[in-house]
Design an enzyme around this catalytic site. Structure first.
Site, PDB file in Angstrom:
ATOM      1  N   HIS A  64       2.981   3.231  12.755  1.00 53.05           N
ATOM      2  CA  HIS A  64       1.880   4.167  12.999  1.00 53.05           C
ATOM      3  C   HIS A  64       2.287   5.303  13.938  1.00 53.05           C
ATOM      4  O   HIS A  64       1.447   5.946  14.553  1.00 53.05           O
ATOM      5  CB  HIS A  64       0.624   3.443  13.528  1.00 53.05           C
ATOM      6  CG  HIS A  64      -0.060   2.644  12.462  1.00 53.05           C
ATOM      7  ND1 HIS A  64      -1.403   2.373  12.479  1.00 53.05           N
ATOM      8  CD2 HIS A  64       0.422   2.087  11.330  1.00 53.05           C
ATOM      9  CE1 HIS A  64      -1.710   1.657  11.404  1.00 53.05           C
ATOM     10  NE2 HIS A  64      -0.615   1.470  10.693  1.00 53.05           N
ATOM     11  N   ASP A 118       5.529   1.915   7.007  1.00 50.50           N
ATOM     12  CA  ASP A 118       4.254   1.228   6.777  1.00 50.50           C
ATOM     13  C   ASP A 118       3.498   2.036   5.731  1.00 50.50           C
ATOM     14  O   ASP A 118       2.844   3.019   6.077  1.00 50.50           O
ATOM     15  CB  ASP A 118       3.492   1.133   8.095  1.00 50.50           C
ATOM     16  CG  ASP A 118       2.149   0.435   7.952  1.00 50.50           C
ATOM     17  OD1 ASP A 118       1.861  -0.071   6.863  1.00 50.50           O
ATOM     18  OD2 ASP A 118       1.390   0.409   8.943  1.00 50.50           O
ATOM     19  N   GLU A 154      -5.273   1.840   2.225  1.00 47.55           N
ATOM     20  CA  GLU A 154      -5.218   0.622   3.041  1.00 47.55           C
ATOM     21  C   GLU A 154      -5.477   0.950   4.495  1.00 47.55           C
ATOM     22  O   GLU A 154      -6.182   0.231   5.196  1.00 47.55           O
ATOM     23  CB  GLU A 154      -3.845  -0.046   2.872  1.00 47.55           C
ATOM     24  CG  GLU A 154      -3.736  -1.440   3.477  1.00 47.55           C
ATOM     25  CD  GLU A 154      -3.231  -1.481   4.913  1.00 47.55           C
ATOM     26  OE1 GLU A 154      -3.157  -2.581   5.468  1.00 47.55           O
ATOM     27  OE2 GLU A 154      -2.925  -0.416   5.507  1.00 47.55           O
ATOM     28  N   GLU A 155      -4.890   2.052   4.943  1.00 46.48           N
ATOM     29  CA  GLU A 155      -4.939   2.400   6.368  1.00 46.48           C
ATOM     30  C   GLU A 155      -6.341   2.766   6.852  1.00 46.48           C
ATOM     31  O   GLU A 155      -6.578   2.873   8.036  1.00 46.48           O
ATOM     32  CB  GLU A 155      -3.975   3.557   6.669  1.00 46.48           C
ATOM     33  CG  GLU A 155      -2.501   3.226   6.445  1.00 46.48           C
ATOM     34  CD  GLU A 155      -1.946   2.256   7.469  1.00 46.48           C
ATOM     35  OE1 GLU A 155      -2.690   1.830   8.370  1.00 46.48           O
ATOM     36  OE2 GLU A 155      -0.763   1.916   7.348  1.00 46.48           O
ATOM     37  N   ASP A 163       3.984  -6.119   3.453  1.00 48.07           N
ATOM     38  CA  ASP A 163       3.634  -5.078   4.420  1.00 48.07           C
ATOM     39  C   ASP A 163       4.574  -5.165   5.618  1.00 48.07           C
ATOM     40  O   ASP A 163       5.494  -5.977   5.627  1.00 48.07           O
ATOM     41  CB  ASP A 163       2.160  -5.234   4.843  1.00 48.07           C
ATOM     42  CG  ASP A 163       1.502  -3.903   5.203  1.00 48.07           C
ATOM     43  OD1 ASP A 163       2.195  -3.024   5.756  1.00 48.07           O
ATOM     44  OD2 ASP A 163       0.299  -3.735   4.954  1.00 48.07           O
ATOM     45  N   HIS A 179       0.819  -1.213   0.000  1.00 42.42           N
ATOM     46  CA  HIS A 179       0.000   0.000   0.000  1.00 42.42           C
ATOM     47  C   HIS A 179       0.854   1.264   0.000  1.00 42.42           C
ATOM     48  O   HIS A 179       1.912   1.327   0.630  1.00 42.42           O
ATOM     49  CB  HIS A 179      -1.050  -0.013   1.115  1.00 42.42           C
ATOM     50  CG  HIS A 179      -0.557   0.015   2.530  1.00 42.42           C
ATOM     51  ND1 HIS A 179      -0.346   1.183   3.205  1.00 42.42           N
ATOM     52  CD2 HIS A 179      -0.282  -0.977   3.395  1.00 42.42           C
ATOM     53  CE1 HIS A 179       0.044   0.900   4.448  1.00 42.42           C
ATOM     54  NE2 HIS A 179       0.102  -0.404   4.583  1.00 42.42           N
TER      55      HIS A 179
END
Ligand SMILES: [Zn+2]
Length: 347
Positions: A318, A177, A207-208, A230, A64
């Site tokens: 994140h 990420d 994606e998130e 990922d 992603h």
């Protein structure tokens, strides 16, 4: 260009969920030398095709392009930007971060501020400041001044962090990420100069915020096998129990047996495990994980697509800045390439 050089460019680019254009343009440029065709679908996923033999399986790789970030929700009359979160961000890591507000007129630098601790009451200081009490200060003195600088409701906001190598194989940076998945996908194509399989290398969007791009991309591609590239949580830091995770940074690509959206198809898991063993690539295995990847969405496409995930162990995902081992990224590409070379015998 090396994986590290690609990762540096990808990490420094902005691609908050739904606004992936800068990353997408970069991906098109970096994928081009290794594929036959590239297109962008209606949701703005990048789909790069490397043609193979008609009789060989169609493999979809997915990484992603989006990253977690913020979005301007309101602008106060004093000129402070209040924001919504785009993707899973822990409120505790937001305070005092340097951020960039991407406006139509250009980028604005800002700081995430809160009511100063000096004038907080004792019990206030013990509480976590939630995101709705925070604001972004771009140095504007009024709503009108902020508007003049270009700030508007709906502008996306990313963290202001630059990629850096801090050890022989260790790097830190923003949005690993899943920019590392993007870099690994490019590297995998490099290693697969000769293969019978048809490969669709897809840079997915959104994606998130719910694996959205993967849904339309997989429907369009209609693959025989899906592999998401990922990151996964590296738990080799103080305070993490073995029960929570045994995955360590630098100990190899990680194969997920199950997460909250996917139970890896047994044939795909076998393929990945055997490919790692046969090629003497050190790997790790994890199960019962919270969260999920694009593989979950790909697996539920049309009548179902056997799917799995190769993850790069990453610390502090994140958050504004992550850490990973380039060795893990390189070995993830080797493993993905080896699995694709073996796929014909399995599927
Ligand atoms: Zn991810």
């Amino acid at each position: 260009m090396s994986l590290s050089e690609n990762l540096e460019k990808l990490s420094n680019a902005c691609g908050v969920a739904g606004r992936e254009a800068e990353v997408r343009n970069l991906m098109i440029k970096l994928l081009k030398p290794h594929v036959d065709e590239i297109c962008v679908d209606k949701l703005e996923n990048v789909i790069a095709l490397k043609k193979g033999k008609k009789t060989a399986p169609k493999v979809m790789l997915a990484a992603h392009m989006d990253e977690v970030g913020l979005m301007v929700k309101t602008i106060s009359k004093e000129g402070f930007l209040q924001f919504a979160k785009m993707g899973g961000i822990d409120d505790r890591i937001l305070l005092a971060q340097k951020v960039i507000v991407y406006t139509e007129k250009g980028a604005l630098q800002g700081i995430v501020g809160s009511k100063p601790p000096h004038i907080q009451k004792e019990e206030e200081r013990k509480k976590i400041v939630t995101y709705d009490e925070l604001f972004i200060d771009v140095g504007a003195e009024s709503r009108e001044a902020a508007a003049k600088m270009g700030a508007k409701v709906g502008d996306v906001i990313g963290f202001d962090v630059k990629y850096a190598r801090i050890g022989k194989d260790t790097v830190i940076g923003k949005a690993f990420d899943d920019r590392v998945g993007c870099a690994v996908m490019i590297e995998t194509l490099k290693l697969l100069a000769k293969t019978d399989c048809t490969i669709y290398a897809v840079g997915t969007v959104q994606e998130e915020v719910g694996l959205r791009g993967a849904a339309t991309a997989a429907f369009g591609v209609d693959p025989d096998v899906g592999i998401a590239l990922d990151v996964t949580v590296a738990g080799d830091v103080p305070g993490v129990r073995e029960f929570d995770t045994t995955v360590k940074m630098g100990k190899g690509p990680t194969l997920t047996v199950s997460d909250s959206g996917l139970i890896t198809h047994p044939k795909v898991l076998r393929l990945l495990l055997d490919s790692a063993e046969e090629n003497k690539i050190a790997y790790q295995v994890e199960a019962g994980l919270m969260g999920s990847t694009d593989a979950a969405r790909i697996s539920l496409t049309r009548q179902g697509v056997p799917s799995g995930t190769i993850s790069i162990p990453t610390r502090y995902i994140h958050s504004p800045v992550g850490m990973l081992s380039l060795k893990d990224a390189e070995n993830s590409a080797k493993l993905a390439a080896a699995a694709i070379q073996k796929i014909q015998k399995t599927f």
